[in-house]
Design an enzyme around this catalytic site. Structure first.
Site, PDB file in Angstrom:
ATOM      1  N   ASP A 173      48.375  56.680  39.382  1.00 46.26           N
ATOM      2  CA  ASP A 173      47.460  55.943  38.518  1.00 46.26           C
ATOM      3  C   ASP A 173      48.140  55.262  37.322  1.00 46.26           C
ATOM      4  O   ASP A 173      48.095  54.055  37.185  1.00 46.26           O
ATOM      5  CB  ASP A 173      46.348  56.895  38.054  1.00 46.26           C
ATOM      6  CG  ASP A 173      45.191  56.138  37.458  1.00 46.26           C
ATOM      7  OD1 ASP A 173      44.986  54.995  37.886  1.00 46.26           O
ATOM      8  OD2 ASP A 173      44.498  56.667  36.575  1.00 46.26           O
ATOM      9  N   CYS A 199      35.127  45.691  55.887  1.00 44.15           N
ATOM     10  CA  CYS A 199      33.806  45.540  55.266  1.00 44.15           C
ATOM     11  C   CYS A 199      32.916  44.601  56.084  1.00 44.15           C
ATOM     12  O   CYS A 199      31.693  44.743  56.077  1.00 44.15           O
ATOM     13  CB  CYS A 199      33.937  44.984  53.848  1.00 44.15           C
ATOM     14  SG  CYS A 199      34.512  46.202  52.639  1.00 44.15           S
ATOM     15  N   CYS A 259      27.430  46.957  48.256  1.00 46.05           N
ATOM     16  CA  CYS A 259      27.943  47.380  46.934  1.00 46.05           C
ATOM     17  C   CYS A 259      27.735  46.287  45.895  1.00 46.05           C
ATOM     18  O   CYS A 259      27.336  46.567  44.756  1.00 46.05           O
ATOM     19  CB  CYS A 259      29.415  47.775  47.026  1.00 46.05           C
ATOM     20  SG  CYS A 259      30.452  46.504  47.781  1.00 46.05           S
ATOM     21  N   CYS A 319      25.341  46.851  42.414  1.00 43.77           N
ATOM     22  CA  CYS A 319      25.955  47.028  41.091  1.00 43.77           C
ATOM     23  C   CYS A 319      24.945  46.678  39.989  1.00 43.77           C
ATOM     24  O   CYS A 319      24.409  45.570  39.980  1.00 43.77           O
ATOM     25  CB  CYS A 319      27.200  46.142  40.966  1.00 43.77           C
ATOM     26  SG  CYS A 319      27.873  46.181  39.294  1.00 43.77           S
ATOM     27  N   CYS A 359      31.812  46.263  33.863  1.00 40.68           N
ATOM     28  CA  CYS A 359      31.752  47.427  34.747  1.00 40.68           C
ATOM     29  C   CYS A 359      31.496  48.698  33.931  1.00 40.68           C
ATOM     30  O   CYS A 359      32.269  49.034  33.021  1.00 40.68           O
ATOM     31  CB  CYS A 359      33.052  47.551  35.536  1.00 40.68           C
ATOM     32  SG  CYS A 359      33.125  49.061  36.519  1.00 40.68           S
ATOM     33  N   CYS A 395      31.232  55.445  36.790  1.00 37.38           N
ATOM     34  CA  CYS A 395      30.041  55.003  37.522  1.00 37.38           C
ATOM     35  C   CYS A 395      30.407  55.053  38.997  1.00 37.38           C
ATOM     36  O   CYS A 395      31.460  54.566  39.390  1.00 37.38           O
ATOM     37  CB  CYS A 395      29.686  53.575  37.098  1.00 37.38           C
ATOM     38  SG  CYS A 395      28.477  52.756  38.160  1.00 37.38           S
ATOM     39  N   CYS A 405      28.622  51.906  43.259  1.00 34.85           N
ATOM     40  CA  CYS A 405      29.097  51.051  44.360  1.00 34.85           C
ATOM     41  C   CYS A 405      29.816  51.860  45.437  1.00 34.85           C
ATOM     42  O   CYS A 405      30.091  51.335  46.520  1.00 34.85           O
ATOM     43  CB  CYS A 405      29.958  49.903  43.838  1.00 34.85           C
ATOM     44  SG  CYS A 405      31.351  50.417  42.829  1.00 34.85           S
ATOM     45  N   CYS A 449      27.939  52.795  49.635  1.00 35.17           N
ATOM     46  CA  CYS A 449      28.789  52.279  50.719  1.00 35.17           C
ATOM     47  C   CYS A 449      28.505  53.047  52.018  1.00 35.17           C
ATOM     48  O   CYS A 449      28.616  54.279  52.057  1.00 35.17           O
ATOM     49  CB  CYS A 449      30.256  52.407  50.343  1.00 35.17           C
ATOM     50  SG  CYS A 449      31.362  51.886  51.668  1.00 35.17           S
TER      51      CYS A 449
HETATM   52 FE1  SF4 Z   1      32.573  47.228  52.031  1.00 32.78          FE
HETATM   53 FE2  SF4 Z   1      31.318  49.495  51.455  1.00 32.78          FE
HETATM   54 FE3  SF4 Z   1      30.941  47.364  49.919  1.00 32.78          FE
HETATM   55 FE4  SF4 Z   1      29.924  47.420  52.364  1.00 32.78          FE
HETATM   56  S1  SF4 Z   1      29.348  48.744  50.643  1.00 32.78           S
HETATM   57  S2  SF4 Z   1      31.034  45.728  51.413  1.00 32.78           S
HETATM   58  S3  SF4 Z   1      31.505  48.541  53.494  1.00 32.78           S
HETATM   59  S4  SF4 Z   1      32.839  48.467  50.194  1.00 32.78           S
HETATM   60 FE1  SF4 Z   2      29.212  48.099  39.260  1.00 35.80          FE
HETATM   61 FE2  SF4 Z   2      29.312  50.700  38.671  1.00 35.80          FE
HETATM   62 FE3  SF4 Z   2      30.774  49.725  40.657  1.00 35.80          FE
HETATM   63 FE4  SF4 Z   2      31.370  49.105  38.102  1.00 35.80          FE
HETATM   64  S1  SF4 Z   2      31.496  51.119  39.074  1.00 35.80           S
HETATM   65  S2  SF4 Z   2      31.333  47.713  39.837  1.00 35.80           S
HETATM   66  S3  SF4 Z   2      29.287  48.986  37.220  1.00 35.80           S
HETATM   67  S4  SF4 Z   2      28.505  49.784  40.559  1.00 35.80           S
END
Ligand code: SF4
Ligand code: SF4
Length: 392
Positions: A144, A198, A204, A208, A224, A250, A253, A257
């Site tokens: 990281d 994807c 996702c 968001c 974000c 968070c 997203c 998935c």
């Molecule tokens: Fe890709 Fe998952 Fe986003 Fe769908 S929800 S676009 S599979 S990252």
């Molecule tokens: Fe959006 Fe939360 Fe994913 Fe950031 S972490 S991109 S705010 S859903």
């Protein structure tokens, strides 16, 4: 990158690679992949555009060459190794959040032991394993905070693809994985990179809450919630409302998935959450001293920015819950805390909660507040309360 490996050596390194792959689970590693150590030329262009558009978080390595060229981390590198360890996504027996005893939530990426530590232990074991077999190997491990992009290495090494949500998604473990990488002087034969899976999905991006995913795999960090919860300053009204009760990070997203559906990993003992710690009561967080914070939360990844962002986010969460039982505590923060951000954010929360007691505290603070930004938040909160009265 030119190598002068003799055929016998090539066979030796290919065998060693398989030996490492077989040993990985015993070393606590769930997935491992190998890649060439060529520079990531395309990534550099993407990162440059990202920077020009103002989408960076400010937490990343500023030197784009270091992020994209393994040779700047280790002289004459011959290969990269990407490792992934899988973490849980479900809380066993989650404590209940209820009126007067509301709780915040910490992102799954901070459940269990700090992942930097968890990864480092495993990567040190892997490094020893390799050095027992190739004593003069040179290896640079990164987690990281290292310069190289985890995601780019993982994708090239066939560990996972970069999802539209900007997470690395492994077909087996989903995106509930921590990633680390090693730059090595050993010419391991590379694995096949993983291509994007994807497809047409945009779940996702649609889910968001702030529109931070401005395109597939394109994140505007300043919007974000995951990044905003780690900042230390004032947060806009719009984002505070969207933070909800998130204390750190968070997961929205990733939760939505489809690849993650039903995936919850409980086999790594050090990564399992303590429910009271990752879904803590909000009010006690506000009165916590630095020392108490360190003792209670110091071993979590979420503590890396200290107690201030977590306390600010707890104030925001109490405001979003409109928890009237928190008014005395928030008033105390508003009038006596020595940090302007905490005072100003408490003003916002009191404005959201409303009531005579909140108004009294805000009026008193209006008379005494010396910090211009906190004073502005107090005026806004009083204006909101006055607006509420007019509408009533
Ligand atoms: Fe890709 Fe998952 Fe986003 Fe769908 S929800 S676009 S599979 S990252
Ligand atoms: Fe959006 Fe939360 Fe994913 Fe950031 S972490 S991109 S705010 S859903």
């Amino acid at each position: 990158m030119e190598t002068t490996t003799a055929p016998d050596d090539r066979e030796f390194y290919a065998k060693l690679k398989e030996e490492i792959r077989d040993a990985a689970p015993k070393l606590g590693i769930d997935k491992i992949g190998f890649a060439s150590a060529e520079p990531f030329g395309e990534l550099k262009q993407i990162l440059l555009r990202h920077r020009e558009q103002g989408y960076e978080s400010g937490f990343e390595e500023p030197d784009l060459d270091k992020r994209t060229d393994p040779a700047l981390s280790l002289e004459r590198p011959q290969s990269l190794i990407s490792v992934a360890i899988a973490y849980p996504s479900k809380l066993p027996n989650p404590p209940k959040s209820e009126p007067g005893a509301y709780r915040g939530i910490v992102s799954r990426s901070s459940w269990g032991e700090d992942y930097h530590k968890a990864l480092r232990k495993r990567m040190a074991a892997l490094e020893s394993f390799i050095k027992e077999r190739v004593p003069d190997a040179r290896i640079e491990s990164m987690v990281d905070t290292g310069a190289l992009s985890d995601r780019a290495v993982a994708q090239r090494a066939g560990v996972g693809w970069s999802g539209k949500n900007c997470a690395t998604i492994t077909p087996e473990w989903g995106s509930w994985v921590y990633l680390g990488e090693l730059v090595t002087s050993i010419p391991f034969p590379p694995d096949r990179p993983l291509t994007d899976q994807c497809g047409d999905c945009t779940i996702c991006i649609d889910a968001c809450p702030t529109g931070a995913l401005v395109g597939p795999g394109q994140l505007n960090s300043s919007r974000c919630i995951s990044f905003v919860t780690q900042t230390k300053g004032f947060v806009s009204d719009e984002l505070m409302r969207k933070i909800g009760n998130r204390l750190y990070g968070c997961d929205t997203c990733q939760i939505v998935c489809p690849v993650n559906k039903g995936k919850n990993w409980t086999h790594q003992p050090d990564l399992q959450p303590e429910p009271e710690k990752v879904k803590p009561l909000l009010k006690p967080l506000l009165t916590m001293s630095n020392k108490q914070f360190r003792e209670r939360y110091g071993d979590m990844a979420a503590s890396w920015r200290g107690r201030k962002p977590i306390q600010r986010n707890a104030v925001i969460a109490l405001g979003n819950f409109r928890d009237a039982s928190a008014v005395p505590l928030l008033s105390d923060v508003l009038l006596h805390d020595d940090r302007p951000v905490l005072r100003g954010t408490s003003a916002w929360a009191l404005g959201r909660i409303g009531g005579a007691e909140a108004r009294e505290a805000l009026k008193e603070a209006e008379r005494t507040e010396a910090d211009p930004e906190a004073a502005e938040r107090i005026r806004e909160a009083l204006a909101q309360l006055a607006g509420n009265d007019e509408r009533a």
